[in-house]
Design a protein around this motif. Structure first.
Motif, PDB file in Angstrom:
ATOM      1  N   ASN A  18     -20.121  -9.348   9.685  1.00  0.00           N
ATOM      2  CA  ASN A  18     -19.777  -9.140   8.217  1.00  0.00           C
ATOM      3  C   ASN A  18     -18.307  -8.984   8.080  1.00  0.00           C
ATOM      4  O   ASN A  18     -17.791  -7.769   8.498  1.00  0.00           O
ATOM      5  CB  ASN A  18     -20.634  -7.759   7.820  1.00  0.00           C
ATOM      6  N   VAL A  19     -17.586  -9.668   7.318  1.00  0.00           N
ATOM      7  CA  VAL A  19     -16.016  -9.499   7.256  1.00  0.00           C
ATOM      8  C   VAL A  19     -15.891  -8.856   5.828  1.00  0.00           C
ATOM      9  O   VAL A  19     -14.371  -8.630   5.650  1.00  0.00           O
ATOM     10  CB  VAL A  19     -15.170 -10.874   7.269  1.00  0.00           C
ATOM     11  N   LYS A  20     -16.926  -8.589   5.184  1.00  0.00           N
ATOM     12  CA  LYS A  20     -16.278  -7.767   3.873  1.00  0.00           C
ATOM     13  C   LYS A  20     -16.042  -6.236   4.025  1.00  0.00           C
ATOM     14  O   LYS A  20     -16.865  -5.451   4.828  1.00  0.00           O
ATOM     15  CB  LYS A  20     -17.339  -7.646   2.890  1.00  0.00           C
ATOM     16  N   ALA A  21     -14.647  -5.863   3.748  1.00  0.00           N
ATOM     17  CA  ALA A  21     -14.371  -4.695   4.112  1.00  0.00           C
ATOM     18  C   ALA A  21     -15.092  -3.461   3.265  1.00  0.00           C
ATOM     19  O   ALA A  21     -15.176  -3.464   2.260  1.00  0.00           O
ATOM     20  CB  ALA A  21     -12.824  -4.183   4.055  1.00  0.00           C
ATOM     21  N   GLN A  22     -15.746  -2.376   4.034  1.00  0.00           N
ATOM     22  CA  GLN A  22     -16.129  -1.392   3.178  1.00  0.00           C
ATOM     23  C   GLN A  22     -15.304  -0.273   2.755  1.00  0.00           C
ATOM     24  O   GLN A  22     -13.984  -0.276   3.108  1.00  0.00           O
ATOM     25  CB  GLN A  22     -17.307  -0.608   4.384  1.00  0.00           C
ATOM     26  N   ASP A  23     -15.645   0.507   2.014  1.00  0.00           N
ATOM     27  CA  ASP A  23     -14.689   1.364   1.229  1.00  0.00           C
ATOM     28  C   ASP A  23     -14.196   2.513   2.206  1.00  0.00           C
ATOM     29  O   ASP A  23     -13.364   3.373   1.660  1.00  0.00           O
ATOM     30  CB  ASP A  23     -15.278   1.728  -0.211  1.00  0.00           C
ATOM     31  N   THR A  24     -14.962   2.629   3.486  1.00  0.00           N
ATOM     32  CA  THR A  24     -14.305   3.614   4.289  1.00  0.00           C
ATOM     33  C   THR A  24     -12.903   3.170   4.907  1.00  0.00           C
ATOM     34  O   THR A  24     -12.307   3.936   5.441  1.00  0.00           O
ATOM     35  CB  THR A  24     -15.397   3.729   5.567  1.00  0.00           C
ATOM     36  N   TRP A  25     -12.712   1.892   4.854  1.00  0.00           N
ATOM     37  CA  TRP A  25     -11.293   1.560   5.256  1.00  0.00           C
ATOM     38  C   TRP A  25     -10.024   1.780   4.391  1.00  0.00           C
ATOM     39  O   TRP A  25     -10.241   1.330   3.169  1.00  0.00           O
ATOM     40  CB  TRP A  25     -11.247   0.080   5.667  1.00  0.00           C
ATOM     41  N   THR A  26      -8.997   1.995   4.580  1.00  0.00           N
ATOM     42  CA  THR A  26      -7.899   2.138   3.605  1.00  0.00           C
ATOM     43  C   THR A  26      -6.638   1.110   4.308  1.00  0.00           C
ATOM     44  O   THR A  26      -6.412   0.942   5.396  1.00  0.00           O
ATOM     45  CB  THR A  26      -7.447   3.492   3.891  1.00  0.00           C
ATOM     46  N   LYS A  27      -6.582   0.475   3.338  1.00  0.00           N
ATOM     47  CA  LYS A  27      -5.397  -0.533   3.591  1.00  0.00           C
ATOM     48  C   LYS A  27      -4.077  -0.174   3.436  1.00  0.00           C
ATOM     49  O   LYS A  27      -3.819   0.343   2.023  1.00  0.00           O
ATOM     50  CB  LYS A  27      -5.636  -2.084   2.615  1.00  0.00           C
ATOM     51  N   VAL A  28      -3.206  -0.397   4.504  1.00  0.00           N
ATOM     52  CA  VAL A  28      -1.577   0.075   4.041  1.00  0.00           C
ATOM     53  C   VAL A  28      -1.177  -0.839   3.082  1.00  0.00           C
ATOM     54  O   VAL A  28      -1.447  -1.940   3.121  1.00  0.00           O
ATOM     55  CB  VAL A  28      -0.983   0.094   5.432  1.00  0.00           C
ATOM     56  N   ALA A  29      -0.509  -0.213   2.025  1.00  0.00           N
ATOM     57  CA  ALA A  29       0.129  -0.979   0.850  1.00  0.00           C
ATOM     58  C   ALA A  29       1.052  -1.679   1.349  1.00  0.00           C
ATOM     59  O   ALA A  29       1.666  -1.685   2.357  1.00  0.00           O
ATOM     60  CB  ALA A  29       0.818   0.240  -0.120  1.00  0.00           C
ATOM     61  N   ASN A  30       1.152  -3.254   0.839  1.00  0.00           N
ATOM     62  CA  ASN A  30       2.149  -4.117   0.656  1.00  0.00           C
ATOM     63  C   ASN A  30       1.969  -4.868   2.024  1.00  0.00           C
ATOM     64  O   ASN A  30       3.026  -5.301   2.722  1.00  0.00           O
ATOM     65  CB  ASN A  30       3.615  -3.427   0.706  1.00  0.00           C
ATOM     66  N   THR A  31       0.875  -4.812   2.617  1.00  0.00           N
ATOM     67  CA  THR A  31       0.571  -5.588   4.041  1.00  0.00           C
ATOM     68  C   THR A  31      -0.276  -6.722   3.812  1.00  0.00           C
ATOM     69  O   THR A  31      -0.502  -7.725   4.703  1.00  0.00           O
ATOM     70  CB  THR A  31       0.179  -4.774   4.975  1.00  0.00           C
ATOM     71  N   THR A  32      -0.719  -7.037   2.476  1.00  0.00           N
ATOM     72  CA  THR A  32      -1.306  -8.164   2.021  1.00  0.00           C
ATOM     73  C   THR A  32      -0.746  -9.350   2.540  1.00  0.00           C
ATOM     74  O   THR A  32       0.485  -9.726   2.513  1.00  0.00           O
ATOM     75  CB  THR A  32      -1.784  -8.219   0.557  1.00  0.00           C
ATOM     76  N   ASP A  33      -1.564 -10.665   3.251  1.00  0.00           N
ATOM     77  CA  ASP A  33      -1.007 -11.734   3.707  1.00  0.00           C
ATOM     78  C   ASP A  33       0.028 -11.583   4.987  1.00  0.00           C
ATOM     79  O   ASP A  33       0.360 -12.503   5.423  1.00  0.00           O
ATOM     80  CB  ASP A  33      -0.198 -12.533   2.743  1.00  0.00           C
ATOM     81  N   ALA A  50       4.269  -7.106  11.899  1.00  0.00           N
ATOM     82  CA  ALA A  50       3.570  -7.439  10.450  1.00  0.00           C
ATOM     83  C   ALA A  50       4.335  -8.856   9.907  1.00  0.00           C
ATOM     84  O   ALA A  50       5.365  -8.845   9.142  1.00  0.00           O
ATOM     85  CB  ALA A  50       3.851  -6.371   9.527  1.00  0.00           C
ATOM     86  N   GLY A  51       3.790 -10.026  10.449  1.00  0.00           N
ATOM     87  CA  GLY A  51       4.375 -11.066  10.040  1.00  0.00           C
ATOM     88  C   GLY A  51       5.786 -11.165  10.567  1.00  0.00           C
ATOM     89  O   GLY A  51       6.073 -11.211  11.766  1.00  0.00           O
ATOM     90  N   GLU A  52       6.586 -11.554   9.556  1.00  0.00           N
ATOM     91  CA  GLU A  52       7.997 -11.497   9.792  1.00  0.00           C
ATOM     92  C   GLU A  52       8.938 -10.302   9.781  1.00  0.00           C
ATOM     93  O   GLU A  52      10.043 -10.156   9.814  1.00  0.00           O
ATOM     94  CB  GLU A  52       8.633 -12.750   9.235  1.00  0.00           C
ATOM     95  N   LYS A  53       8.087  -9.212   9.493  1.00  0.00           N
ATOM     96  CA  LYS A  53       8.506  -7.709   9.379  1.00  0.00           C
ATOM     97  C   LYS A  53       8.381  -7.126  10.430  1.00  0.00           C
ATOM     98  O   LYS A  53       7.138  -7.103  11.063  1.00  0.00           O
ATOM     99  CB  LYS A  53       8.179  -7.370   7.948  1.00  0.00           C
ATOM    100  N   VAL A  54       8.584  -5.513  10.337  1.00  0.00           N
ATOM    101  CA  VAL A  54       8.288  -4.628  11.239  1.00  0.00           C
ATOM    102  C   VAL A  54       7.811  -3.496  10.310  1.00  0.00           C
ATOM    103  O   VAL A  54       8.449  -3.088   9.356  1.00  0.00           O
ATOM    104  CB  VAL A  54       9.332  -4.068  12.132  1.00  0.00           C
ATOM    105  N   LEU A  55       6.299  -2.864  10.362  1.00  0.00           N
ATOM    106  CA  LEU A  55       5.921  -1.831   9.552  1.00  0.00           C
ATOM    107  C   LEU A  55       6.095  -0.636  10.574  1.00  0.00           C
ATOM    108  O   LEU A  55       5.706  -0.588  11.503  1.00  0.00           O
ATOM    109  CB  LEU A  55       4.365  -2.128   9.351  1.00  0.00           C
ATOM    110  N   ILE A  56       6.673   0.403   9.588  1.00  0.00           N
ATOM    111  CA  ILE A  56       6.880   1.544  10.467  1.00  0.00           C
ATOM    112  C   ILE A  56       6.439   3.041   9.731  1.00  0.00           C
ATOM    113  O   ILE A  56       6.646   2.907   8.334  1.00  0.00           O
ATOM    114  CB  ILE A  56       8.636   1.828  10.579  1.00  0.00           C
ATOM    115  N   SER A  57       5.883   3.691  10.301  1.00  0.00           N
ATOM    116  CA  SER A  57       5.561   5.097   9.809  1.00  0.00           C
ATOM    117  C   SER A  57       6.104   6.057  10.904  1.00  0.00           C
ATOM    118  O   SER A  57       5.879   5.843  12.009  1.00  0.00           O
ATOM    119  CB  SER A  57       4.154   5.172   9.509  1.00  0.00           C
ATOM    120  N   THR A  58       6.837   7.175  10.448  1.00  0.00           N
ATOM    121  CA  THR A  58       7.297   8.218  11.020  1.00  0.00           C
ATOM    122  C   THR A  58       6.505   9.457  11.042  1.00  0.00           C
ATOM    123  O   THR A  58       6.990  10.716  11.594  1.00  0.00           O
ATOM    124  CB  THR A  58       8.812   8.198  10.981  1.00  0.00           C
TER     125      THR A  58
END
Length: 418
Positions: A18-33, A50-58
């Protein structure tokens, strides 16, 4: 490389996921596609390709920043990331290897000596970075003395297919890779001069590998034919029965002593489906951790959360299968994992990670605070370490082991049973 992830997603869908994401998952903003193919943590820092970018959290995922690589670099996709002594290294398709010394604000290429612009795998061991490439083999970058020139280390690889690196991992003293698409496995000591070939499956048999991981001194491969384990540095491989029948293994994650893998049945029948399975005894027995309700092809567990990446971004939720106590405890500059096995008799393994090079001490105390063993002490480079503690000469009971750098320290309990 994108073809591999397309195959993974297609097989999981066929298996009834089942590939439909449930509401228990949080998607990191601005990472669509954005295709997330690599997730790593260093202390409170998270890096994601992240694609052609690097996603960072400190701050352990509380806030995130997307960092662009140079527009004219030729980069068409970040494939692998490392954080070493405050520098981020990015292996890319099209731009070779880039480095940032200011947490992604600016980047520059370090490709001297590379004969390709495609660096799909980066690993760190023995104060050197190793780059696996899809056609030019493996290169080594010695980080001592400010060196920024790569050296090819392909001695012993005698055919073109062997230079197509599918996966590359490093143990404290050895490199292991799977190359080509017919089950070639090679191993090489870090201070050795040549690779040794060892086949996983017979010649001419198709064999695609998606990820490799080192856990509790074993090497595991996630492949289209299931999970394979080597307990001798890649010299021999055993297929593990993670689920019954034929199955595909897509990726791994580790949390303390527990290893997780995403698997999917490749033939219909009883029990067919897609599962995240886990083991706490090095793959001898497996059980279901949870049933995934979102498609993904990379995962990582840290801070009591499970992070997953797919072709449409990065998601996370609380890890349903472990407690926070199973996680690596982290303070500034270093982290300490729970010993394994625990309880134990007479010896156990203690693993820790150094994010900032310096002087460290790992010591064991009894419950009165008396030292019963100095395991290691002195200067250590950044990297992951595993050491054995032999308790054959002390009595059974509860002990505390402490990792310290003179300013901060981490302590964990362990039990010796005699």
């Amino acid at each position: 490389m994108k073809r591999i992830y397309t195959i993974l997603l297609a097989l999981m869908l066929i298996a009834g996921m089942n590939v439909k994401a449930q509401d228990t998952w949080t998607k990191v903003a601005n990472t669509t596609d954005l295709e997330i193919v690599d997730i790593k943590t260093y202390g409170n820092t998270i890096l994601a390709a992240a694609g052609e970018k690097v996603l960072i959290s400190t701050d352990a995922g509380s806030t995130w920043q997307l960092k662009d690589l140079p527009a004219n670099s030729g980069n068409t996709g970040v494939r692998s990331l490392l954080l070493i002594n405050g520098k981020i290294y990015a292996g890319t398709f099209g731009a070779g290897v880039l480095v940032s010394e200011d947490m992604g604000a600016s980047w520059r290429k370090i490709n001297s000596g590379l004969t390709t612009d495609f660096a799909s795998h980066l690993v760190y061991a023995g104060n050197a970075i190793y780059a696996g490439t899809p056609g030019a083999g493996v290169f080594r970058l010695d980080l001592t003395g400010g060196n920024e020139t790569w050296t090819a280390i392909n001695q012993g690889i005698n055919d073109i297919g062997g230079l197509i690196v599918q996966t590359l991992v490093a143990t404290p003293d050895r490199l292991v890779m799977v190359s080509d698409y017919d089950g070639k496995s090679y191993y090489r000591d870090l201070n050795g001069s040549s690779w040794t070939l060892n086949r996983i499956v017979p010649a001419q048999e198709q064999f695609m590998t998606f990820q490799a991981i080192v856990h509790n001194s074993n090497i595991y491969l996630a492949t289209e034919k299931g999970v394979y384990r080597s307990n001798n540095g890649g010299e021999a491989w055993t297929r593990l029965n993670v689920i019954e029948g034929d199955y595909l293994a897509a990726c791994f994650a580790a949390s303390g002593n527990i290893l997780y893998t995403l698997v999917s049945s490749t033939v219909p029948g009883p029990g067919a489906g897609t599962y995240v399975r886990h083991t706490d005894n090095n793959g001898d027995q497996w059980s279901t951790a949870f049933l995934p309700d979102i498609s993904f092809f990379t995962m990582h567990i840290a801070y009591g959360k499970i992070f997953v990446g797919n072709a449409d971004g990065l998601y996370y939720k609380n890890n349903p299968a472990t407690s926070v106590e199973d996680e690596e405890t982290v303070v500034k500059g270093f982290g300490l994992s729970q010993n394994y096995p625990n309880p134990f008799n007479p010896s156990t393994k203690i693993s820790f990670e150094i994010m900032e090079a310096g002087n460290y001490t790992l010591e064991v105390f009894d419950i009165t605070g008396k030292s019963v063993g100095l395991i290691t002490s002195g200067y250590m480079d950044a990297g992951r370490y595993s050491v054995n503690f032999d308790a054959s000469k002390i009595s059974g009971g509860v002990y505390v082991y402490r990792l310290s750098n003179g300013v901060n320290s981490i302590m964990k309990k362990m039990m010796l049973v005699k």
